[in-house]
Design an enzyme around this catalytic site. Structure first.
Site, PDB file in Angstrom:
ATOM      1  N   LEU A 130       0.876  -1.166   0.000  1.00  0.00           N
ATOM      2  CA  LEU A 130       0.000   0.000   0.000  1.00  0.00           C
ATOM      3  C   LEU A 130       0.914   1.216   0.000  1.00  0.00           C
ATOM      4  O   LEU A 130       1.952   1.214   0.669  1.00  0.00           O
ATOM      5  CB  LEU A 130      -0.899   0.037   1.242  1.00  0.00           C
ATOM      6  CG  LEU A 130      -2.007  -1.017   1.369  1.00  0.00           C
ATOM      7  CD1 LEU A 130      -2.748  -0.832   2.687  1.00  0.00           C
ATOM      8  CD2 LEU A 130      -2.982  -0.953   0.205  1.00  0.00           C
ATOM      9  N   ASP A 131       0.544   2.240  -0.746  1.00  0.00           N
ATOM     10  CA  ASP A 131       1.346   3.464  -0.759  1.00  0.00           C
ATOM     11  C   ASP A 131       1.466   4.024   0.655  1.00  0.00           C
ATOM     12  O   ASP A 131       0.605   3.799   1.502  1.00  0.00           O
ATOM     13  CB  ASP A 131       0.708   4.511  -1.667  1.00  0.00           C
ATOM     14  CG  ASP A 131       0.618   4.057  -3.114  1.00  0.00           C
ATOM     15  OD1 ASP A 131       1.410   3.183  -3.501  1.00  0.00           O
ATOM     16  OD2 ASP A 131      -0.253   4.574  -3.833  1.00  0.00           O
ATOM     17  N   ARG A 132       2.504   4.769   0.861  1.00  0.00           N
ATOM     18  CA  ARG A 132       2.757   5.344   2.190  1.00  0.00           C
ATOM     19  C   ARG A 132       1.541   6.101   2.730  1.00  0.00           C
ATOM     20  O   ARG A 132       1.177   5.978   3.893  1.00  0.00           O
ATOM     21  CB  ARG A 132       3.961   6.277   2.115  1.00  0.00           C
ATOM     22  CG  ARG A 132       4.343   6.891   3.449  1.00  0.00           C
ATOM     23  CD  ARG A 132       5.535   7.810   3.285  1.00  0.00           C
ATOM     24  NE  ARG A 132       6.177   8.036   4.578  1.00  0.00           N
ATOM     25  CZ  ARG A 132       7.473   8.234   4.726  1.00  0.00           C
ATOM     26  NH1 ARG A 132       8.263   8.207   3.695  1.00  0.00           N
ATOM     27  NH2 ARG A 132       7.987   8.438   5.918  1.00  0.00           N
TER      28      ARG A 132
END
Length: 258
Positions: A71-73
């Protein structure tokens, strides 16, 4: 020996990181509700960062954990990890074959269609240092994203040349899991995500940061994930509640729903 190693992985000698919210755990996998702002694991551009999901879960569970997907930051929500490399390999194969079902929720600029499918091929993104964090490389691959608009809002706040700010709360189901697929697809549709520093609208981001300073973030949440348990074969559907920041924003938007 393992206990001593895990203790050394503590993110700070003075500050104890907040425990991750564990949604499911057994002998083979662990599923958490990842908070926004936390890396899944250290990257080439963030080698010096001590805090990441992998490190926190090692401290929290006392076991080594292996990433399965990402998952993106800035994205919060359902994230599954494995306790062994073999289990991680089996789960990763499901993601690669698009055998999982992922549901996201996001807040975007403008009034998007009630329902739709975005067909837009995406090339690979690689991290790089410099002015642009990501570089497009390689051949474009098929990418398909289904969406449904759940609510629309119109705020009497000027944005750029417009006298009002329009936003849509959207449920999204990407068929694949290309890097930044949802963020890139909605930018392509001229409905960039609120709080997206990479693909977002700087005018929307400036206004929303001004009016929601404590809750401003990438408005993208992985709400649920369905997959087959890598050992038992049982169909698992794990859901993650929205973060406090997103709930606060939705509550503030409620009076402006159209």
């Amino acid at each position: 020996m393992l206990e001593a190693t895990v203790n050394r992985l503590s993110t700070s000698p003075n500050i104890e990181p907040e425990p991750l919210s564990i949604l499911f755990q057994d002998d083979h996998i662990v599923v958490v509700n990842k908070p926004s702002g936390l890396l899944v694991h250290r990257t080439n551009l963030a080698k010096d960062e001590e805090d990441a999901v992998v490190q926190r879960l090692r401290d929290q569970t006392g076991q080594w954990v292996f990433p399965v997907h990402r998952l993106d930051r800035g994205t919060s929500g359902v994230l599954v990890m494995a306790f062994t490399p073999e289990v991680a390999r089996r789960l990763s194969a499901q993601f690669s074959a698009s055998e999982t079902q992922k549901t996201y929720h996001c807040l975007v600029r403008g009034f998007c269609d009630e329902v739709g499918v975005i067909h837009y091929p995406l090339a690979k993104l690689n991290e790089q240092k410099g002015r642009s964090r990501f570089k497009i490389e390689g051949t474009e691959k098929e990418a398909e994203t289904h969406f449904k608009c759940l609510a629309q809002y119109q705020l009497p706040i000027p944005v750029s040349r417009y006298d009002a700010m329009r936003l849509s709360w959207v449920e999204v189901t990407p068929k694949q899991g290309r890097k930044h697929q949802i963020r890139r697809h909605f930018k392509h549709q001229l409905h960039p995500l609120v709080g997206d520093s990479c693909y977002g609208c700087r005018h929307i981001n400036k206004v929303t940061k001004d009016i929601w300073p404590e809750d401003f973030r990438l408005m993208l949440h992985a709400s649920s994930l369905r997959f087959s348990h890598p050992i038992t074969g049982q169909t698992m559907t794990i859901k993650a509640e929205l973060s406090d920041e997103i709930l606060n924003v939705l509550n503030k938007l409620l009076p402006y729903q159209v």
